[in-house]
Enzyme design. Structure first.
Site, PDB file in Angstrom:
ATOM      1  N   TYR A 150       0.831  -1.111   0.079  1.00  0.00           N
ATOM      2  CA  TYR A 150       0.112   0.050  -0.197  1.00  0.00           C
ATOM      3  C   TYR A 150       0.896   1.224   0.115  1.00  0.00           C
ATOM      4  O   TYR A 150       1.828   1.313   0.632  1.00  0.00           O
ATOM      5  CB  TYR A 150      -0.840  -0.101   1.091  1.00  0.00           C
TER       6      TYR A 150
ATOM      7  N   GLU B  31      -3.174   7.496  -4.368  1.00  0.00           N
ATOM      8  CA  GLU B  31      -3.100   6.215  -3.493  1.00  0.00           C
ATOM      9  C   GLU B  31      -2.958   5.109  -4.660  1.00  0.00           C
ATOM     10  O   GLU B  31      -3.737   4.985  -5.649  1.00  0.00           O
ATOM     11  CB  GLU B  31      -4.382   6.111  -2.831  1.00  0.00           C
TER      12      GLU B  31
END
Ligand code: GDP
Ligand code: MN
Length: 372
Positions: A99, A187
């Site tokens: 992530y 993201e």
């Protein structure tokens, strides 16, 4: 403003972040025109997260299977959003999921980089149950994000050698996207290690980009904001602040604070606001005319409440708009402040009463809505 994955990926690719080869389709038959190597991944393009868990992401080994699965995903509803477009991309053979995100930490008044070696669809659970698996680094706005920051985060996530360099390059690109595009969030989840020869490479398998609404004017060529309703788009084109709600009392006021407290008053007396429209300071008769047209076009509106406290805005300008086109639904007006007497006189000629007390007016409109 949220961008679709495919829109965000176009920007990511322009900044050198590796993505899968893919294309967007809107009908299952279009699969036949797509020149990609199988297997492919079919991805619902909706502006909500958790598509994988909702069945909006599917792998297909052949064109026939892709057509069948495309037909399943197109038209399905994910968290209330109907899928109209699919991203079809060459499937990645995923080894590990990481992530990586840049976002604004308002409390710290700076950007924060968030990384984790436990990326993928359960990242929210990771953050809740094992926060120690999340790495956070704040960026000093005066000195900015440097390659050593990227390497430091990369090492904490366990990257070494070539992967560490790839990670640092991707992190650097993502930081540039975040600042140059005025993003609230940039993201990649998952940032995956995928098979490629004997060594793996890093790939942005998913992409999320949210642009700060206040900065949209600084960026040409952004896609249309698909989250706005037709009426919200109409309001923006007239420079009116408008938000759609789900009740039946249409609301116009001047000044965001006054309109907010008007919504509260309506709710307090048992009514349900249909929308929020702030005509702003110094609203003219023309602004007010547009405002009335917009709030009343909303489906299911049963009454109209106009709450004006004249300051720079003049009550007579507002009254002229109201008197010229009284609505077909019950209307309650509260009017005080600059040029109040002139405003009242104009309304009186049109047989419209104007309240002074906002609470009495709010109660009245809730009562009339119940009868309408
Ligand atoms: P989200 O659920 O909306 O965040 O959508 P993602 O694009 O992140 O996909 C969800 C999950 O589907 C990922 O975490 C992967 O495990 C899987 N996935 C997505 N694309 C691929 C792909 O190309 N190959 C493989 N094997 N899995 C994929
Ligand atoms: Mn994702």
């Amino acid at each position: 403003m949220k961008l679709h994955e495919y829109q965000a990926k176009e920007i990511f690719a322009a900044y050198g972040i590796p993505i899968q080869k893919g294309t967007v389709i809107d009908r299952p038959e279009k699969i036949d025109e797509v020149a990609l190597t199988y297997p492919v991944v079919l991805k619902a393009q909706v502006l909500v997260g958790g598509r994988g868990k909702a069945g909006g992401i599917k792998l297909a080994a052949t064109p026939a299977e892709a057509r069948e699965k495309a037909a399943q995903i197109l038209g399905m509803s994910i968290k209330g959003e109907v899928v109209r477009r699919l991203l079809v991309a060459e499937a990645a053979e995923i080894g590990a999921e990481y992530y990586l995100a840049f976002t604004v930490d308002r409390a710290a008044r700076r950007l924060v980089v968030v990384g984790s070696a436990a990326g993928g669809i359960d990242i929210e659970d990771v953050a809740r149950t094992t926060p120690e698996k999340i790495v956070k680094v704040h960026i000093d706005p005066f000195t900015g994000f440097y390659p050593f920051h990227a390497r430091e985060i990369g090492r904490k996530l366990g990257f070494e050698g070539r992967h560490l360099l790839q990670f640092a390059a991707i992190a650097h690109s993502l930081s540039r996207i975040c600042t140059e595009m005025d993003a609230e969030l940039a993201e990649i989840n998952p940032l995956a290690i995928v098979k490629s020869g004997t060594d793996g490479i890093l790939l942005a398998v998913d992409a999320k980009l949210i642009i700060d609404d206040n900065a949209i004017y600084r960026h040409d060529g952004l896609p249309r904001n698909e989250e706005l309703t037709e009426l919200e788009v109409a309001a923006r084109s007239q420079d009116l602040s408008y938000v759609e709600l789900d009740g039946d009392v249409a609301i116009i006021g001047n000044g965001a604070g006054l309109v907010m407290s008007t919504l509260d008053m309506i709710s307090h007396f048992g009514g349900r606001p249909a929308n929020f429209l702030d005509v702003g300071g110094g609203a003219t008769t023309e602004n007010m005319t547009h405002a009335m047209n917009i709030v009343l076009r909303k489906k299911g509106v049963r009454s109209l409440f106009i709450n004006i406290f004249g300051g720079i805005t003049r009550c007579d300008d507002i009254a002229r708009a109201i008197a010229a086109q009284p609505p077909s639904v019950p209307m309650v007006v509260r009017l005080t402040g600059t040029n109040e007497e002139e405003g009242r006189a104009i309304l009186k000629q049109a047989a419209i009463h104007a309240h002074v007390d906002p609470e009495a007016a709010a109660q009245e409109v809730v009562r009339l809505t119940g009868k309408a």
